[in-house]
Design a protein around this motif. Structure first.
Motif, short mmCIF file in Angstrom:
data_model
loop_
_atom_site.label_atom_id
_atom_site.label_comp_id
_atom_site.label_asym_id
_atom_site.label_seq_id
_atom_site.Cartn_x
_atom_site.Cartn_y
_atom_site.Cartn_z
N LYS A 159 0.84 -1.20 0.00
CA LYS A 159 0.00 0.00 0.00
C LYS A 159 0.88 1.25 0.00
N LEU A 172 -3.54 3.72 -1.10
CA LEU A 172 -3.65 3.33 -2.50
C LEU A 172 -3.03 1.95 -2.68
N ASN A 173 -3.53 1.21 -3.64
CA ASN A 173 -2.89 -0.04 -4.02
C ASN A 173 -1.60 0.32 -4.77
N LYS A 178 -5.12 2.38 -7.28
CA LYS A 178 -6.54 2.45 -6.92
C LYS A 178 -6.69 2.74 -5.43
N GLU A 179 -7.69 3.59 -5.11
CA GLU A 179 -7.95 3.95 -3.72
C GLU A 179 -8.45 2.76 -2.92
N LEU A 180 -7.84 2.53 -1.76
CA LEU A 180 -8.29 1.46 -0.86
C LEU A 180 -9.15 2.05 0.25
N TRP A 181 -8.70 3.16 0.81
CA TRP A 181 -9.53 3.93 1.73
C TRP A 181 -9.08 5.38 1.72
N ASP A 226 -4.87 -1.18 7.45
CA ASP A 226 -5.76 -1.97 6.60
C ASP A 226 -7.15 -1.37 6.48
N SER A 227 -7.70 -0.93 7.61
CA SER A 227 -9.09 -0.46 7.60
C SER A 227 -9.23 1.04 7.44
#
Ligand code: CA
Length: 720
Positions: A159, A172-173, A178-181, A226-227
């Motif tokens: 990330k 981001l990945n 790509k947006e993860l959160w 992660d969250s």
């Protein structure tokens, strides 16, 4: 012109005062230590077989966990650095300040640019893999002090983390961007901005914010990687006692404040350095200045005002306070302790000590025991220092000079609010034992606060408890102003010996555009030099061994990495940031263009940059001034109060905002709509309706016209 009854006279305001501040002597290098062992000689005819160079990443903000910014790579070294050439370059999409440390992970270079954009580039070729634009609302420019810069991303477990100018933290990945959160870490209604790089503390990502010039209360927060859930938040200054304190640390801190500081926010923003220490499982944060700067307004009657201008150690799991050390008690000069915090193990008095080191704005180099917060050394790295004579090692407190808090416009303060050293990262070389960082001298004079002192700061209104006056008053020609700046404002790269507690060598003073540094086992320090060059300096002697024209200022620190047996040096470049906005005239005098790029070098490479585009725009002939002298003076006062922080003191912009003197008739025709209706908000120019009346806006316009006519006559003497 009658004197303006103000203020903070920034940098170049009163040339007579500045003339008193001469350049310091160049510090001669001490005799060099023993030369490093030479490479084994190769017998004639034999084939040299260099050891294969393993792929080497740069995956943490400061390279290693202690943020020493020292790389063991030595393929590029003192002996061959003259063969370093440009391998490739990448043009970023914006033209604002660049301050980011790139990361290189698994063959990809991750660089953040202005407006918190992220570029993922092939580290071998510079090819764009992906691009992320967080789409920051441009109106947030009026909520920040120092340009829409970003100092870098963090990486962990596939990330990429970036903090955005409008206060968000985004994961981001790393593979595709790509947006993860995406979480908001601040109140968007207040003047919080983020320019700093997030840091990783085990399974959390930690971020602070900025805004102490505009009335906020500082804090840091930690989020689950992660969250994206918030784990904890630690405020750096107490809030209103009537609301109760968040913890015992705030209760303790509140005893060191007076008055009703919470109305002004209090400040203490953590806008840059934070370091996680896995050895002691502590997180160190650097805390900024008070809001407002002027302590007499913020906390009338004094007090230390904890935890302003302090290094604070926290437990990374809970955010619980452990210890603090305050570099500038009762700060009133904007002497933040947000500058680079570097961890090391040094042998002090015969004992190995786990220490942290910092060279904050206030001009002293600190060594602190990082387990306990005990002060081990504090010595001046800059000269002169006007606010304190020394740090008393018994009490751990600075000894202030008699005039330190005299603000009458005549009393020059050095270091200025920009510091003797600012955010530009330092580096350490364990072979030389030296710490390398840029230091500068930028004189400033503060005046007592005026009637505006009780007006609370907010978006578009930078109330630091001192007003300020521009350099236009003395009406000196542009060339003379540039000469004054060259004489009185300067900087250099210095090599600090933390054990001898003094400067080992310093490069000859030049313009204060020196950048952050990188040290390598090749015996080199890479850094932005004066003017527009990326430079390699001999770590032992300070001798410049190689330099290359970057065509713009090199402020961000370089990094290095190795791929396929080749060592690369990478740096993100582009003039901007605080120097170009707050102290615009300093940069204005030098006409450094912003060409925001990533530049990557390796041995034997021969790429080149295209010629610098000619950005010089002919000045349109300004219309005549139609008001009396008094109105022009009023316009100047209002301009200095509300406009100068972005458009430049005395209308001298640092290049990232328009030079208003060049405004064409179309701009003049829409002046009221631009200033009061916010029609250029999408470019960052918000409405100033709540601060500037229609009459005042017109007075500003007439002041601009007056100055434009003056400049036009200078540029076109034949039309006199
Ligand atoms: Ca500040």
């Amino acid at each position: 012109m009658k004197p303006v009854n103000l203020c903070l006279v920034i940098v170049v305001a009163l040339t007579g005062l500045l003339a008193a501040c001469g350049k310091h002597e160049a510090i001669a290098p001490e005799p060099a230590g023993p030369a490093p062992a030479a490479a084994p000689a190769v017998a004639p005819g034999a084939t040299a077989k260099p050891d294969p160079l393993p792929d080497t990443e740069w995956s943490l903000h400061g390279e290693d966990v202690g943020e020493q910014r020292y790389s063991p790579l030595d393929q590029v070294n003192r002996g061959n650095v003259d063969q370093l050439g440009l391998a490739w370059f990448f043009n970023m999409y914006t033209r604002r300040g660049i301050e980011a440390t790139p990361l290189m992970v698994d063959g990809t270079l991750y660089v953040s640019g202005s407006w918190s954009m992220v570029y993922a580039l092939d580290a071998r070729s510079g090819e764009l893999k992906w691009f992320y634009d967080p789409k920051v609302e441009r109106a947030f420019l009026a909520r920040g002090c120092c340009d829409a810069v970003n100092r870098g991303v963090a990486y962990k477990d596939g990330k990429i983390f970036v903090a955005t100018y409008d206060g968000r933290l985004v994961a981001l990945n790393a593979a595709d961007g790509k947006e993860l959160w995406n979480v908001q870490t601040t109140d968007r209604e207040q003047s919080y901005t983020i320019t700093g790089a997030p840091r990783i503390a085990r399974n959390k990502v930690v971020i602070g914010n900025g805004g102490a010039e505009l009335g906020v209360r500082g804090y840091v927060s930690a989020y689950d990687i992660d969250s994206g859930d918030m784990a904890w938040r630690f405020y750096t200054v107490p809030g209103n006692p009537a609301d109760g304190f968040e913890n015992d640390a705030m209760k303790m801190a509140a005893k060191t404040w007076k008055g009703e500081w919470w109305k002004y926010g209090g400040g203490g923003t953590v806008w840059d350095s934070m370091v996680y220490d896995p050895e002691l499982d502590l997180l160190y944060i650097g805390v900024g200045n008070g809001s407002p700067w002027n302590q007499a307004v913020r906390s009338p009657g004094g007090g230390d005002n904890l935890f302003l201008a302090s290094i604070v150690a926290l437990k990374p799991d809970t955010g619980e306070y452990v210890w603090h050390y305050q570099t500038t008690p009762g700060d009133t000069w904007d002497y933040t302790a947000t500058q680079h915090i570097m961890l090391a193990e040094l042998e002090i008095d015969g004992k190995p000590r786990k220490v942290l080191m910092q060279a904050p704005k206030n001009g002293f180099f600190y060594i602190i025991d990082r387990a306990t917060g005990e002060l081990l050394a504090a010595d001046a790295f800059s000269s002169p220092i006007t606010w304190a004579t020394h740090v008393d090692m018994e009490t751990g407190r600075p000894v202030e000079t008699a005039n330190a808090r005299v603000f009458d416009g005549k009393n020059i303060t050095i270091p200025s609010n920009a510091g003797a050293h600012n955010w530009f990262p330092m580096s350490f070389n364990p072979q030389t034992g030296l710490v390398y960082f840029p230091s500068f001298v930028l004189p400033v004079a503060f005046l007592a606060p005026t009637e505006d002192k009780d007006r609370l700061p907010s978006q578009g209104y930078w109330n630091v408890g001192f007003d300020r006056m521009g350099n236009a008053a003395p009406e000196i020609p542009e060339a003379a102003l540039a000469a004054e700046i060259d004489k009185n404002v300067y900087g250099s790269l210095i090599a600090w010996d933390p054990l001898a507690r003094k400067i080992r060598w310093a490069q000859e003073p030049g313009r204060p555009t020196n950048g952050g540094t990188l040290s390598t086992a090749g015996g080199l320090v890479f850094h932005g030099g004066k003017d527009t060059h990326i430079v390699a300096t001999d770590a032992e002697t300070g001798e410049v061994l190689w330099s290359s024209d970057a065509q713009t200022a090199v402020l961000a620190p370089p990094i290095t990495y190795a791929l396929d047996g080749e060592q690369y040096i990478a740096v993100a470049v582009g003039i901007g940031g605080g120097l170009a906005t707050e102290a615009g005239p300093v940069v204005h005098a030098w006409k450094v263009p912003n060409l925001s790029r990533v530049l990557v070098y390796k041995l034997g490479a021969t790429a080149s940059l295209p010629p610098v585009p000619n950005a010089e725009r002919a000045m349109p002939k300004p219309a005549a001034v139609t008001v009396d002298r008094e109105t022009i003076e009023q316009g100047q006062v209002v301009y200095q109060r509300h406009c100068s922080y972005c458009h430049g003191d005395g209308l001298r912009t640092g290049g990232v905002t328009p030079d208003l003197r060049w405004s064409n008739q179309g701009i003049h025709d829409q002046w009221q709509e631009i200033v009061r209706e916010g029609i250029f908000e999408s470019r960052g120019m918000v409405s100033f309706k709540q601060f500037v009346s229609a009459g005042e806006a017109e007075a500003i316009r007439q002041y601009v016209l007056h100055e434009a006519n003056r400049r036009y006559r200078e540029l076109n003497p034949e039309q006199e």
